[in-house]
Design a protein around this motif. Structure first.
Motif, PDB file in Angstrom:
ATOM      1  N   PHE A  18       0.814  -1.214   0.000  1.00 48.19           N
ATOM      2  CA  PHE A  18       0.000   0.000   0.000  1.00 48.19           C
ATOM      3  C   PHE A  18       0.855   1.275   0.000  1.00 48.19           C
ATOM      4  O   PHE A  18       0.344   2.347  -0.292  1.00 48.19           O
ATOM      5  N   ARG A  19       2.148   1.142   0.309  1.00 52.48           N
ATOM      6  CA  ARG A  19       3.031   2.305   0.179  1.00 52.48           C
ATOM      7  C   ARG A  19       3.353   2.598  -1.276  1.00 52.48           C
ATOM      8  O   ARG A  19       3.720   3.720  -1.614  1.00 52.48           O
ATOM      9  N   THR A  20       3.255   1.603  -2.118  1.00 55.91           N
ATOM     10  CA  THR A  20       3.547   1.768  -3.545  1.00 55.91           C
ATOM     11  C   THR A  20       2.262   1.566  -4.345  1.00 55.91           C
ATOM     12  O   THR A  20       2.221   0.777  -5.288  1.00 55.91           O
ATOM     13  N   ILE A  21       1.207   2.263  -3.968  1.00 52.80           N
ATOM     14  CA  ILE A  21      -0.129   2.011  -4.514  1.00 52.80           C
ATOM     15  C   ILE A  21      -0.196   2.261  -6.014  1.00 52.80           C
ATOM     16  O   ILE A  21      -0.892   1.556  -6.741  1.00 52.80           O
ATOM     17  N   TYR A  22       0.538   3.258  -6.522  1.00 55.98           N
ATOM     18  CA  TYR A  22       0.480   3.543  -7.952  1.00 55.98           C
ATOM     19  C   TYR A  22       1.094   2.407  -8.758  1.00 55.98           C
ATOM     20  O   TYR A  22       0.558   2.003  -9.799  1.00 55.98           O
ATOM     21  N   GLN A  23       2.203   1.893  -8.304  1.00 49.81           N
ATOM     22  CA  GLN A  23       2.858   0.791  -9.003  1.00 49.81           C
ATOM     23  C   GLN A  23       2.103  -0.521  -8.806  1.00 49.81           C
ATOM     24  O   GLN A  23       2.007  -1.334  -9.726  1.00 49.81           O
ATOM     25  N   SER A  24       1.562  -0.718  -7.603  1.00 41.79           N
ATOM     26  CA  SER A  24       0.948  -1.995  -7.257  1.00 41.79           C
ATOM     27  C   SER A  24      -0.480  -2.135  -7.756  1.00 41.79           C
ATOM     28  O   SER A  24      -0.923  -3.246  -8.063  1.00 41.79           O
ATOM     29  N   ILE A  25      -1.222  -1.032  -7.809  1.00 44.18           N
ATOM     30  CA  ILE A  25      -2.650  -1.105  -8.127  1.00 44.18           C
ATOM     31  C   ILE A  25      -2.990  -0.335  -9.397  1.00 44.18           C
ATOM     32  O   ILE A  25      -3.591  -0.880 -10.328  1.00 44.18           O
ATOM     33  N   VAL A  26      -2.605   0.937  -9.445  1.00 41.81           N
ATOM     34  CA  VAL A  26      -3.010   1.787 -10.562  1.00 41.81           C
ATOM     35  C   VAL A  26      -2.431   1.283 -11.881  1.00 41.81           C
ATOM     36  O   VAL A  26      -3.134   1.213 -12.901  1.00 41.81           O
ATOM     37  N   SER A  27      -1.148   0.902 -11.884  1.00 40.37           N
ATOM     38  CA  SER A  27      -0.495   0.481 -13.121  1.00 40.37           C
ATOM     39  C   SER A  27      -1.144  -0.742 -13.757  1.00 40.37           C
ATOM     40  O   SER A  27      -1.471  -0.711 -14.959  1.00 40.37           O
ATOM     41  N   PRO A  28      -1.371  -1.849 -13.027  1.00 45.41           N
ATOM     42  CA  PRO A  28      -2.001  -3.005 -13.683  1.00 45.41           C
ATOM     43  C   PRO A  28      -3.431  -2.743 -14.131  1.00 45.41           C
ATOM     44  O   PRO A  28      -3.856  -3.255 -15.176  1.00 45.41           O
ATOM     45  N   VAL A  29      -4.183  -1.953 -13.363  1.00 45.36           N
ATOM     46  CA  VAL A  29      -5.557  -1.647 -13.759  1.00 45.36           C
ATOM     47  C   VAL A  29      -5.561  -0.793 -15.026  1.00 45.36           C
ATOM     48  O   VAL A  29      -6.350  -1.021 -15.949  1.00 45.36           O
ATOM     49  N   LEU A  30      -4.661   0.194 -15.085  1.00 44.17           N
ATOM     50  CA  LEU A  30      -4.568   1.044 -16.274  1.00 44.17           C
ATOM     51  C   LEU A  30      -4.158   0.231 -17.493  1.00 44.17           C
ATOM     52  O   LEU A  30      -4.680   0.436 -18.598  1.00 44.17           O
ATOM     53  N   SER A  31      -3.231  -0.692 -17.311  1.00 43.34           N
ATOM     54  CA  SER A  31      -2.814  -1.553 -18.424  1.00 43.34           C
ATOM     55  C   SER A  31      -3.987  -2.383 -18.940  1.00 43.34           C
ATOM     56  O   SER A  31      -4.145  -2.574 -20.156  1.00 43.34           O
ATOM     57  N   THR A  32      -4.822  -2.864 -18.023  1.00 42.88           N
ATOM     58  CA  THR A  32      -5.988  -3.644 -18.422  1.00 42.88           C
ATOM     59  C   THR A  32      -6.975  -2.801 -19.217  1.00 42.88           C
ATOM     60  O   THR A  32      -7.564  -3.266 -20.196  1.00 42.88           O
ATOM     61  N   VAL A  33      -7.156  -1.547 -18.797  1.00 46.82           N
ATOM     62  CA  VAL A  33      -8.042  -0.636 -19.532  1.00 46.82           C
ATOM     63  C   VAL A  33      -7.538  -0.473 -20.964  1.00 46.82           C
ATOM     64  O   VAL A  33      -8.323  -0.476 -21.928  1.00 46.82           O
ATOM     65  N   LEU A  34      -6.223  -0.334 -21.131  1.00 46.78           N
ATOM     66  CA  LEU A  34      -5.644  -0.205 -22.467  1.00 46.78           C
ATOM     67  C   LEU A  34      -5.881  -1.461 -23.295  1.00 46.78           C
ATOM     68  O   LEU A  34      -6.146  -1.391 -24.504  1.00 46.78           O
ATOM     69  N   TYR A  35      -5.775  -2.634 -22.662  1.00 45.94           N
ATOM     70  CA  TYR A  35      -6.062  -3.880 -23.367  1.00 45.94           C
ATOM     71  C   TYR A  35      -7.505  -3.900 -23.852  1.00 45.94           C
ATOM     72  O   TYR A  35      -7.802  -4.358 -24.962  1.00 45.94           O
ATOM     73  N   PHE A  36      -8.420  -3.444 -23.011  1.00 43.41           N
ATOM     74  CA  PHE A  36      -9.821  -3.396 -23.407  1.00 43.41           C
ATOM     75  C   PHE A  36     -10.014  -2.477 -24.609  1.00 43.41           C
ATOM     76  O   PHE A  36     -10.773  -2.791 -25.534  1.00 43.41           O
ATOM     77  N   VAL A  37      -9.343  -1.338 -24.581  1.00 48.97           N
ATOM     78  CA  VAL A  37      -9.489  -0.381 -25.677  1.00 48.97           C
ATOM     79  C   VAL A  37      -8.938  -0.965 -26.973  1.00 48.97           C
ATOM     80  O   VAL A  37      -9.580  -0.895 -28.028  1.00 48.97           O
ATOM     81  N   VAL A  38      -7.728  -1.564 -26.895  1.00 44.03           N
ATOM     82  CA  VAL A  38      -7.070  -2.066 -28.102  1.00 44.03           C
ATOM     83  C   VAL A  38      -7.730  -3.346 -28.603  1.00 44.03           C
ATOM     84  O   VAL A  38      -8.121  -3.446 -29.772  1.00 44.03           O
ATOM     85  N   PHE A  39      -7.845  -4.344 -27.709  1.00 35.66           N
ATOM     86  CA  PHE A  39      -8.369  -5.640 -28.133  1.00 35.66           C
ATOM     87  C   PHE A  39      -9.892  -5.662 -28.162  1.00 35.66           C
ATOM     88  O   PHE A  39     -10.494  -6.161 -29.110  1.00 35.66           O
TER      89      PHE A  39
END
Length: 253
Positions: A18-39
């Motif tokens: 939880f100290r690295t919330i952007y790397q641990s949570i935001v990054s994988p969720v954002l990557s998934t959103v991009l996958y949804f947009v592209v694929f």
């Protein structure tokens, strides 16, 4: 069972998460959103359905598994590698904790982190596609077994690695290609005949297939075979970790 020691390791690892919330949570969720947009949007506009399932929904289990495998391995690997890197691992391994208790603390935290991200990705997918889970119990079981088994693999990787570069070898050069070749974005039945046989040797196919079945009741391999494959892999990882702690391999140097 030394529950106090297990909880101490678990809480320390979770606090780092939880100290690295952007790397641990935001990054994988954002990557998934991009996958949804592209694929989902671009390719989904050309492929309406796969085995009767809308393409945008069909890729959700594959996206969840992609993130779950990467997060499980990475979290567990870094969790055990840092004590080795900082030199505090000797204090950990001389504490009144068995190998099972040490493993339970680190792997339990890594599995919790990856499951947390997986649930967020599933929740995010409802924004993009109309999604239903036909068998919630089996979906949860597949998530739990996969998170635990690949967190154990990450734990082994963290013990094996001598440098930060080695920590990324398996997630980037092995797991990601196996997920893409394991039916994350397509059905194995769409491949030419010979490739349908070759892809059956990809262990990740069984994870994605079983998890997808829990959503849509369609699978590339029998569900029982998928569960058996996960169980065997879990037992194998436990056996390797037990051997490592008995011999002290990569722990004493």
């Amino acid at each position: 069972m030394n529950w106090r020691g297990i909880v101490a390791i678990y809480r320390f690892e979770m606090s780092r998460f939880f100290r690295t919330i952007y790397q641990s949570i935001v990054s994988p969720v954002l990557s998934t959103v991009l996958y949804f947009v592209v694929f989902g949007a671009a390719i989904g506009g050309r492929i309406e359905t796969v085995e009767g399932v809308p393409y945008g929904a069909f890729i959700v289990p594959g996206l969840v598994m992609l993130s779950l495998l990467q997060q499980s391995i990475t979290n567990a690997a870094f969790g055990i590698y840092f004590p080795k890197f900082t030199g505090t691992s000797f204090e950990l391994f001389t504490a009144p904790l068995s190998f099972f208790e040490v493993t339970l603390g680190f792997v339990g935290a890594a599995a919790t982190k990856s499951l947390f991200v997986a649930v967020l990705i599933i929740a995010t997918s409802f924004v993009f596609v109309d999604l239903t889970i036909a068998h919630p119990f089996w979906a949860v079981l597949f998530l739990l077994l996969t998170a635990l088994s690949f967190s154990l693999l990450g734990f082994i990787l963290g013990i094996w690695a001598r440098t930060f570069e080695q920590l990324n070898i398996v997630p980037m050069l092995v797991i990601t290609p196996l997920v893409f070749l394991g039916g994350a974005f397509y059905s194995a039945s769409m491949l030419p005949g010979p490739w349908q046989v070759v892809v059956k040797f990809n262990p990740v196919l069984y994870l994605i297939s079983g998890f997808r079945w829990s959503f849509f009741q369609v699978a590339d391999v029998p569900v029982g075979l998928s569960l058996g494959a996960i169980a065997v892999f879990l037992a194998l990882c436990l056996a390797v970790i037990s051997r490592i702690f008995r011999t002290g391999w990569r722990l004493k140097s």
